[in-house]
Scaffold this motif. Sequence first.
Motif, PDB file in Angstrom:
ATOM      1  N   LEU A  15       0.850  -1.185   0.000  1.00 47.32           N
ATOM      2  CA  LEU A  15       0.000   0.000   0.000  1.00 47.32           C
ATOM      3  C   LEU A  15       0.889   1.240   0.000  1.00 47.32           C
ATOM      4  CD1 LEU A  15      -2.668  -1.047   2.641  1.00 47.32           C
ATOM      5  CD2 LEU A  15      -2.878  -1.115   0.151  1.00 47.32           C
ATOM      6  N   ASP A  16       0.525   2.200  -0.813  1.00 45.95           N
ATOM      7  CA  ASP A  16       1.280   3.457  -0.854  1.00 45.95           C
ATOM      8  C   ASP A  16       1.164   4.163   0.483  1.00 45.95           C
ATOM      9  OD1 ASP A  16       1.997   3.032  -3.489  1.00 45.95           O
ATOM     10  OD2 ASP A  16       0.272   4.138  -4.271  1.00 45.95           O
ATOM     11  N   ASP A  17       2.251   4.762   0.900  1.00 42.71           N
ATOM     12  CA  ASP A  17       2.302   5.596   2.109  1.00 42.71           C
ATOM     13  C   ASP A  17       1.975   4.854   3.402  1.00 42.71           C
ATOM     14  OD1 ASP A  17       2.964   7.785   0.502  1.00 42.71           O
ATOM     15  OD2 ASP A  17       0.849   8.244   0.154  1.00 42.71           O
ATOM     16  N   ALA A  60       8.737   1.422   5.093  1.00 33.54           N
ATOM     17  CA  ALA A  60       7.629   1.561   4.158  1.00 33.54           C
ATOM     18  C   ALA A  60       7.244   0.198   3.601  1.00 33.54           C
ATOM     19  CB  ALA A  60       8.027   2.496   3.020  1.00 33.54           C
ATOM     20  N   GLU A  61       5.938  -0.014   3.408  1.00 31.87           N
ATOM     21  CA  GLU A  61       5.496  -1.282   2.820  1.00 31.87           C
ATOM     22  C   GLU A  61       6.145  -1.521   1.468  1.00 31.87           C
ATOM     23  OE1 GLU A  61       1.416  -2.486   2.518  1.00 31.87           O
ATOM     24  OE2 GLU A  61       1.035  -2.034   4.625  1.00 31.87           O
ATOM     25  N   SER A  62       6.400  -0.459   0.730  1.00 31.24           N
ATOM     26  CA  SER A  62       7.030  -0.598  -0.585  1.00 31.24           C
ATOM     27  C   SER A  62       8.450  -1.161  -0.497  1.00 31.24           C
ATOM     28  CB  SER A  62       7.042   0.748  -1.317  1.00 31.24           C
ATOM     29  OG  SER A  62       7.753   1.705  -0.562  1.00 31.24           O
ATOM     30  N   ALA A  63       9.058  -1.151   0.687  1.00 32.72           N
ATOM     31  CA  ALA A  63      10.414  -1.667   0.879  1.00 32.72           C
ATOM     32  C   ALA A  63      10.430  -3.103   1.393  1.00 32.72           C
ATOM     33  CB  ALA A  63      11.178  -0.770   1.846  1.00 32.72           C
ATOM     34  N   VAL A  64       9.265  -3.675   1.675  1.00 29.94           N
ATOM     35  CA  VAL A  64       9.202  -5.035   2.228  1.00 29.94           C
ATOM     36  C   VAL A  64       9.799  -6.050   1.253  1.00 29.94           C
ATOM     37  CG1 VAL A  64       7.639  -6.877   3.000  1.00 29.94           C
ATOM     38  CG2 VAL A  64       7.315  -4.528   3.807  1.00 29.94           C
TER      39      VAL A  64
END
Length: 84
Positions: A15-17, A60-64
């Motif tokens: 999810l973004d942000d 950040a979720e985007s880095a998972v």
Amino acid sequence: MYLSHPVRRMRDDPLDDEVAELRVEPADDDARAALETRVESLGGSLERELRFGGVVVSLAESAVTDLCELDGIERIETVDTLGY
């Protein structure tokens, strides 16, 4: 490496942000050092040490996805599992 279902969802469809708080269990001291370096390079932070070698990280979720590619990690779960 074991990934809990919520972590797999974050990895596959972040999810973004959104910020993920994860319990990460490195295999040894070398993996622990690599974990710290990777998390910091991804703009995250180590929040606290847990008993038996676990670490709580926030990123950040985007880095998972990038975190999941790190060698020497035995398991990644959400922090919510600590309450169970």
